[in-house]
Write an enzyme that holds these catalytic residues in place. Structure first.
Site, PDB file in Angstrom:
ATOM      1  N   TYR A  85      -9.757 -18.440  46.839  1.00 16.00           N
ATOM      2  CA  TYR A  85      -8.311 -18.579  46.630  1.00 16.00           C
ATOM      3  C   TYR A  85      -7.790 -19.978  46.984  1.00 16.00           C
ATOM      4  O   TYR A  85      -6.588 -20.232  46.902  1.00 16.00           O
ATOM      5  CB  TYR A  85      -7.547 -17.551  47.477  1.00 16.00           C
ATOM      6  CG  TYR A  85      -7.881 -16.121  47.165  1.00 16.00           C
ATOM      7  CD1 TYR A  85      -7.629 -15.588  45.906  1.00 16.00           C
ATOM      8  CD2 TYR A  85      -8.438 -15.291  48.128  1.00 16.00           C
ATOM      9  CE1 TYR A  85      -7.936 -14.265  45.617  1.00 16.00           C
ATOM     10  CE2 TYR A  85      -8.747 -13.967  47.855  1.00 16.00           C
ATOM     11  CZ  TYR A  85      -8.495 -13.467  46.595  1.00 16.00           C
ATOM     12  OH  TYR A  85      -8.795 -12.159  46.315  1.00 16.00           O
ATOM     13  N   HIS A 136      -0.718 -19.127  45.434  1.00 17.68           N
ATOM     14  CA  HIS A 136      -0.371 -18.397  46.661  1.00 17.68           C
ATOM     15  C   HIS A 136      -0.776 -19.177  47.918  1.00 17.68           C
ATOM     16  O   HIS A 136      -0.294 -18.877  49.003  1.00 17.68           O
ATOM     17  CB  HIS A 136      -1.082 -17.042  46.642  1.00 17.68           C
ATOM     18  CG  HIS A 136      -0.228 -15.867  47.002  1.00 17.68           C
ATOM     19  ND1 HIS A 136       1.149 -15.892  47.062  1.00 17.68           N
ATOM     20  CD2 HIS A 136      -0.575 -14.587  47.315  1.00 17.68           C
ATOM     21  CE1 HIS A 136       1.602 -14.698  47.389  1.00 17.68           C
ATOM     22  NE2 HIS A 136       0.579 -13.889  47.557  1.00 17.68           N
TER      23      HIS A 136
END
Length: 179
Positions: free
Chosen positions: A14, A19
Site C-alpha cells: 500500500y 490512502h
C-alpha cells in the site's frame, strides 16, 4: 508537547496508495527535520523529542483510533495539540486544508480516531486524493504519474505546514497555509 500522526496502511503493497498520503507526509517531515523513527509502542512507530512526537500507526487505517488514544494519553498530549494528517476524497489531487476540528466526512480512519478520543476538537491536515464512484477501490489505488507530480508538491507543502504546527498555534498555521 505536540503530536503529529500520519495515517496510512502499514503493508508495503500500500506504500504508494492514495490512502497512504499521511504516511508520505510524515516521511517528508522526518526527512526535513533529519529525524528517524526509533520507537515502537501502542501499535505504532514514532520518534520523540523534548518538544514533539511524530508518529505512524502500524494498524490498518480504519483502526487508527486506539493508537492515537494510547500515545496521546501516555505522553499527556491534549487533543488540540495533535495534528492528524490523512487523505480526503472531498478535495481534488493538489488541494490540502488545515482545520482546527470537525467530523470525519466519511473517512474511516479519522472516524475511528474521533470515536476513541471522544472529541472532534482535533486539528487535522487533509490531503486531497480526488473523487471516484468506487471509494474503497480508489483509496487503495496508486496515484497516476501525472498526479504523483502534483502530490509530491503537496506533500512538501504539507510537511512544512505540519512542522510549523509543532512551533505555532493552529490558527497561525491555517493563516499561512490555507489559500
Amino acid at each position: 508537547m505536540k503530536l503529529i500522526i500520519g495515517l496510512g496502511n502499514p503493508d508495503p503493497k500500500y506504500q504508494k496508495n492514495r490512502h497512504n498520503v499521511g504516511y508520505m507526509v510524515v516521511d517528508k517531515i522526518l526527512e526535513n527535520l533529519r529525524l528517524k523513527i526509533n520507537k515502537e509502542k501502542f501499535s505504532g512507530i514514532f520518534v520523540k523529542t523534548e518538544e514533539f512526537i511524530i508518529a505512524k500507526p502500524t494498524t490498518y487505517m480504519n483502526l487508527s483510533g486506539d493508537f492515537v488514544k494510547n500515545i496521546s494519553t501516555y505522553f499527556k498530549v491534549s487533543p488540540n495539540n495533535i495534528l492528524i494528517i490523512y487523505d480526503d476524497m472531498s478535495y481534488e489531487v493538489g488541494q490540502a486544508a488545515i482545520k482546527p476540528k470537525g467530523g470525519s466526512n466519511g473517512q474511516n480512519g479519522i472516524k475511528d480516531i474521533l470515536l476513541k478520543m471522544n472529541t472532534e476538537e482535533i486539528p487535522r491536515l487533509k490531503i486531497g486524493i480526488g473523487k471516484n464512484q468506487e471509494a474503497a477501490k480508489h483509496v487503495l489505488s496508486d496515484f497516476t504519474l501525472e498526479e504523483f507530480k502534483i502530490i509530491d508538491l503537496v506533500i512538501n507543502q504539507a510537511a512544512e505546514a505540519a512542522i510549523s504546527f509543532l512551533f505555532n498555534d493552529i490558527r497561525i498555521v491555517m493563516n499561512s497555509y490555507n489559500k
